[in-house]
Design a protein around this motif. Structure first.
Motif, PDB file in Angstrom:
ATOM      1  N   ASP A  26       2.238   2.037 -19.445  1.00 23.03           N
ATOM      2  CA  ASP A  26       2.177   2.458 -18.048  1.00 23.03           C
ATOM      3  C   ASP A  26       3.517   2.197 -17.363  1.00 23.03           C
ATOM      4  N   PRO A  27       4.139   3.250 -16.800  1.00 18.84           N
ATOM      5  CA  PRO A  27       5.458   3.043 -16.173  1.00 18.84           C
ATOM      6  C   PRO A  27       5.430   2.017 -15.030  1.00 18.84           C
ATOM      7  N   PHE A  28       4.264   1.850 -14.389  1.00 14.55           N
ATOM      8  CA  PHE A  28       4.181   0.838 -13.333  1.00 14.55           C
ATOM      9  C   PHE A  28       4.509  -0.542 -13.889  1.00 14.55           C
ATOM     10  N   TRP A  29       3.919  -0.900 -15.016  1.00 17.45           N
ATOM     11  CA  TRP A  29       4.153  -2.230 -15.588  1.00 17.45           C
ATOM     12  C   TRP A  29       5.541  -2.334 -16.218  1.00 17.45           C
TER      13      TRP A  29
ATOM     14  N   ASP B 113      16.854  -1.343 -14.990  1.00 19.57           N
ATOM     15  CA  ASP B 113      15.549  -0.673 -15.104  1.00 19.57           C
ATOM     16  C   ASP B 113      14.820  -1.021 -16.400  1.00 19.57           C
ATOM     17  N   ASN B 114      15.580  -1.376 -17.429  1.00 16.44           N
ATOM     18  CA  ASN B 114      14.959  -1.524 -18.741  1.00 16.44           C
ATOM     19  C   ASN B 114      14.863  -2.944 -19.268  1.00 16.44           C
ATOM     20  N   CYS B 115      15.397  -3.904 -18.564  1.00 15.96           N
ATOM     21  CA  CYS B 115      15.434  -5.267 -19.104  1.00 15.96           C
ATOM     22  C   CYS B 115      14.031  -5.765 -19.444  1.00 15.96           C
ATOM     23  N   GLY B 116      13.058  -5.393 -18.655  1.00 18.71           N
ATOM     24  CA  GLY B 116      11.700  -5.887 -18.874  1.00 18.71           C
ATOM     25  C   GLY B 116      11.154  -5.516 -20.236  1.00 18.71           C
ATOM     26  N   VAL B 117      11.115  -4.229 -20.508  1.00 15.83           N
ATOM     27  CA  VAL B 117      10.539  -3.824 -21.795  1.00 15.83           C
ATOM     28  C   VAL B 117      11.464  -4.141 -22.957  1.00 15.83           C
ATOM     29  N   GLN B 118      12.764  -4.135 -22.708  1.00 20.50           N
ATOM     30  CA  GLN B 118      13.704  -4.438 -23.772  1.00 20.50           C
ATOM     31  C   GLN B 118      13.532  -5.876 -24.274  1.00 20.50           C
ATOM     32  N   ILE B 119      13.305  -6.771 -23.370  1.00 20.02           N
ATOM     33  CA  ILE B 119      13.186  -8.182 -23.767  1.00 20.02           C
ATOM     34  C   ILE B 119      11.735  -8.566 -24.068  1.00 20.02           C
ATOM     35  N   LEU B 120      10.812  -8.123 -23.225  1.00 24.50           N
ATOM     36  CA  LEU B 120       9.444  -8.635 -23.324  1.00 24.50           C
ATOM     37  C   LEU B 120       8.470  -7.678 -23.998  1.00 24.50           C
ATOM     38  N   GLY B 121       8.954  -6.501 -24.424  1.00 19.49           N
ATOM     39  CA  GLY B 121       8.081  -5.586 -25.159  1.00 19.49           C
ATOM     40  C   GLY B 121       7.700  -4.371 -24.343  1.00 19.49           C
ATOM     41  N   GLU B 122       7.490  -3.271 -25.069  1.00 20.54           N
ATOM     42  CA  GLU B 122       7.227  -1.970 -24.457  1.00 20.54           C
ATOM     43  C   GLU B 122       5.918  -1.975 -23.640  1.00 20.54           C
ATOM     44  N   GLU B 123       5.843  -1.084 -22.684  1.00 17.47           N
ATOM     45  CA  GLU B 123       4.629  -0.891 -21.871  1.00 17.47           C
ATOM     46  C   GLU B 123       4.293   0.590 -21.848  1.00 17.47           C
TER      47      GLU B 123
ATOM     48  N   HIS C  72       7.502  -3.106 -13.358  1.00 23.39           N
ATOM     49  CA  HIS C  72       7.108  -4.425 -12.867  1.00 23.39           C
ATOM     50  C   HIS C  72       7.820  -5.539 -13.636  1.00 23.39           C
ATOM     51  N   LYS C  73       7.814  -5.413 -14.956  1.00 21.98           N
ATOM     52  CA  LYS C  73       8.442  -6.450 -15.770  1.00 21.98           C
ATOM     53  C   LYS C  73       9.951  -6.532 -15.511  1.00 21.98           C
ATOM     54  N   SER C  74      10.577  -5.384 -15.362  1.00 17.44           N
ATOM     55  CA  SER C  74      12.015  -5.390 -15.064  1.00 17.44           C
ATOM     56  C   SER C  74      12.291  -5.960 -13.673  1.00 17.44           C
ATOM     57  N   ALA C  75      11.507  -5.528 -12.721  1.00 12.33           N
ATOM     58  CA  ALA C  75      11.741  -5.981 -11.342  1.00 12.33           C
ATOM     59  C   ALA C  75      11.618  -7.495 -11.233  1.00 12.33           C
TER      60      ALA C  75
ATOM     61  N   LEU D  17       0.853  -1.198   0.000  1.00 10.02           N
ATOM     62  CA  LEU D  17       0.000   0.000   0.000  1.00 10.02           C
ATOM     63  C   LEU D  17       0.885   1.243   0.000  1.00 10.02           C
ATOM     64  N   HIS D  18       0.792   2.052  -1.066  1.00 13.66           N
ATOM     65  CA  HIS D  18       1.597   3.277  -1.110  1.00 13.66           C
ATOM     66  C   HIS D  18       1.079   4.206  -2.212  1.00 13.66           C
ATOM     67  N   ASP D  19       1.441   5.471  -2.091  1.00 19.26           N
ATOM     68  CA  ASP D  19       1.081   6.433  -3.121  1.00 19.26           C
ATOM     69  C   ASP D  19       1.807   6.111  -4.426  1.00 19.26           C
ATOM     70  N   ARG D  20       1.199   6.554  -5.524  1.00 19.03           N
ATOM     71  CA  ARG D  20       1.766   6.193  -6.822  1.00 19.03           C
ATOM     72  C   ARG D  20       3.132   6.822  -7.082  1.00 19.03           C
ATOM     73  N   GLU D  21       3.441   7.902  -6.377  1.00 20.67           N
ATOM     74  CA  GLU D  21       4.758   8.519  -6.594  1.00 20.67           C
ATOM     75  C   GLU D  21       5.885   7.575  -6.181  1.00 20.67           C
ATOM     76  N   LEU D  22       5.562   6.622  -5.319  1.00 24.73           N
ATOM     77  CA  LEU D  22       6.609   5.704  -4.854  1.00 24.73           C
ATOM     78  C   LEU D  22       6.748   4.474  -5.749  1.00 24.73           C
ATOM     79  N   ASN D  23       5.968   4.415  -6.797  1.00 22.52           N
ATOM     80  CA  ASN D  23       5.975   3.222  -7.658  1.00 22.52           C
ATOM     81  C   ASN D  23       7.374   2.772  -8.086  1.00 22.52           C
ATOM     82  N   HIS D  24       8.168   3.700  -8.595  1.00 18.68           N
ATOM     83  CA  HIS D  24       9.473   3.286  -9.110  1.00 18.68           C
ATOM     84  C   HIS D  24      10.390   2.807  -7.979  1.00 18.68           C
ATOM     85  N   ALA D  25      10.376   3.543  -6.877  1.00 14.22           N
ATOM     86  CA  ALA D  25      11.255   3.189  -5.756  1.00 14.22           C
ATOM     87  C   ALA D  25      10.882   1.844  -5.131  1.00 14.22           C
TER      88      ALA D  25
END
Lengths: 150, 150, 150, 150, 150, 150, 150, 150
Positions: free
Chosen positions: D57-60, D45-55, D63-66, C113-121
């Motif tokens: 929404d920055p959240f996804w 930071d970029n392995c996800g979209v680089q390998i599996l395709g662009e997104e 997510h794919k990279s993580a 649970l967190h604000d969207r600004e923290l998404n990347h972190a």
């Protein structure tokens, strides 16, 4: 068994029981890798403050050393196939009994080594063991039997 | 926490530390169930031969009793949320240190209770604990704090 | 599900998100038992020295308190069916991320649970979660959906 | 210990602490295999979209990279004998604290490395460690001591 | 067995097999608690975006819902004594087979329920089961037999 | 111990040893829940074909029954605190020895019950037990001692 | 990582996706050992009766083969660091989904490989994965990234 | 599979079934390491008193030997990928059934080997196996199939 059996030798550090077992294992040519805690009493007591900085309170002095030693002992107990724990006459050796309990809970095969006078005091520890020996050469003989090809 | 927290009290059986903790827990109305080994020294030493038949060799006498006692202690440590281990001045108490190691390997929360003079001898055991206390009332206070609603 | 689902609420202690979830759970009449760490900042920081005695070095002051708090948090995470971890804007909240990692390794169901600004972190933490929410009422809705009869 | 001890170096990626430890380990000739996450910030930071395709929404995207990074980190933490986690001054480093919690729950031996100013903020993480160091060379010294033959 | 046996009913959601088993269990008065995933197809598909916000890409739409559903299913499989998995004629039902594999790896007792025409296609799943039934009433009979007092 | 101790009674089904233990437990008012396999030999042999359909080959007849019985026995052994295994003079009773091995690997507390003439044949099974008794009343006495309050 | 990473390739056996991954792994010189089930459909279906004797009932024919194949697949999944599961357009492939569930419950790192048309049908399986790819070369790229030195 | 598959051969020691399997494995050039208990009946019965000292009571004589043998057998079962258990016509062989149960609870792949006349008596043991063979060469064929490259 093509990989070497890992045998951790825990407990008493003031007699030469580890050397006796090592000599016996070598003489018999057993496929055994013996491991042990740091047995240099001084180094073991002082590693914490020596590496991580001095402490005023002796409790924390001990604490830092005990935890650094635990890095080694827990890795080795976790990797061990057999854990041998030796209890001598001197000192309270609570760390030896702690190691025995720790190894027992992990399902390690325990061999306990002590003089017969300690039988009553060690009854709970002995009850968790697969063998109770009173001489180091018996440990070698057990390993020799257990690792025999036929 | 609607179910009672299980707290196993291991170790020394010749002082009234368990009674002190029990009184403190009751007075504070804590949702705690205290458990312990059989603390009647005579019964604990003799249960093996009394139930399963006499033994000539004292080693096996002890062995049978130690194993029957282990039925109780292992069930209770397995069910415990917190394991408190008390070390006193008398006796070698290797079973207490064994219990501490056993509980640590199972990931139980350990509280170690002993006089400060034993600090150095117990440093490896203390290093595995989440609290080291020297008076039973501190154990009650820890439980009270840990189980407080807010 | 006749027994109540255990939901541990870890993380931020300076906003009323726990109260919001508790109110929502109560209003919806969900069969949920909410648990949490001690959220009284002062008590949480001082329990160690208050119960076990003063320390000169602030590191050990903190250390004793952190370990006593761990008695509570590890029991509750171990018993939890779901672990909710809230990250706020303030403070570093490494203990929240630590709890998330601890719960993930135990296979607990994680809701972050967190604000969207923290998404990347928080991307690595979110990647281990089964749901990422930004408002407490979403956590209630998830629990309501997940615990619905049909 | 004939096989190399596996040491996973988690956390901060913007200073040369890993190189310092690697140099120290090599100089001392320690039987250690150092592993780490992908420390190239951009690639990580970029392995996800680089390998599996662009997104979109920055959240996804994150997510794919993580998750791809988690393939590496979870394998390495699972195989590690010791996990070292470094916290620096910059960034929130929640993934470092997450790794520490993850490793702790798996029973790995933890060494936490950070400047003393972070002591209070990291007290819960430090409380789970077997050593808390503030300089990389201390980590080398710990490994050297822990892996010493005698 | 004084506590109720937990039986999780996984798989097909378009026929009334769960109701048949529930009726049979009730009629026989068995000490069984039946659990299941959310079987409302629409709710199950949409819970993600409904609670956590809309998604443009249908993959992530599905992803969010699948993970919220996993909160429920993993808790229930983890608590189950017996997992029954029903395969029907329609749809690919990969989630049913996934649940069966998940339950098998956790050591749960598996009962697989399907028409005989599916025997060959389900041979690997059936091979992990303790019973393979083709009618819901057989599941009730198995539970009745298994939970019989004598 | 406020919850009842679960004791699974495995093995011989042709004498009244279970009834003797049940009577003893009841007489002593012990907080014990006794469980057992289905001890109706005919039902146990035929449950498979009776519920799931006839088989031509007796091997598969037996197989289906054995697996349905395993649903019950594995749940009960998994839930047991203590597993008692009785070996009689008749039949080969390999399922009893299988249960003993299964329970031992799960870390259950084992009590083995058999006449002394079987000592040599059962030495490996006895070696995994915490008590070896030759009369059912000894099992009751052990439970009574083990569950005694003081 | 000096030992080779074990990657188990489960699922579809009628296209050359395994060969594509093998070629990519070899070309990139990755320290990977690829394993797979027996992919000869005929051998896989018939191993049971061919080795252990003919069966009249096709259910048991399949059963014997499925179990022998399980000897291989369970060993390999247990040893795997990464499990890749490929779903194709043809057949129901319940064994692939079963393997995915089995691997997920063991905590293995999952990569799911399928065409995008299967996204909705595989949402629960995908939700347990650390990567979802639609082309074999993406699996190679993931492995290459994950096993890269820096 | 580049490392050798570990296959433990438990059970009957009075026929040459182990030699037959060893010959078959060697002839087929399988990457298999066969292990077994000490099969010298006399040595196995006497190792306890021979190494650890004479006992008056035959129960303890047997006990000491059985436990030393357990050091070997438990290490080997723990390391095994496949456990083969052979039941012969002679003797009660409860240790074989115990090993089968022990291996089953650890999730090892079981192959049971016995004449068809023992089918009914061994139904519970067979029910836990992935293959039931009646001739040693079938075990070799299973291993050959299971370890085949394609």
């Amino acid at each position: 068994m093509t990989t070497k059996t890992q045998v951790y030798l825990s407990g008493e550090i003031h007699t030469d029981w580890r050397e006796q077992i090592a000599a016996g294992v070598q003489e018999a040519g057993l496929p055994v890798e013996l491991t042990s805690p740091v047995t240099d009493h001084h180094a073991s007591d002082n590693c914490g403050v020596q590496i991580l900085g001095e402490e005023g309170d002796p409790f924390w002095r001990d604490h830092k050393s005990a935890k650094i030693n635990a890095i080694r002992t827990r890795i080795l107990i976790e990797k061990a196939d057999v854990v041998v724990v030796r209890f001598g006459e001197q000192y309270r050796q609570w760390n030896a009994a702690f190691d025995a309990g720790y190894a027992a809970a992990l399902g390690k095969r325990l061999i306990i080594l002590h003089d017969r006078e300690l039988n009553h005091a060690l009854k709970e520890v002995d009850a968790a063991a697969l063998a109770v020996a009173d001489r180091p050469e018996q440990v070698v003989e057990i390993l020799e039997y257990v690792l025999s090809v036929r």
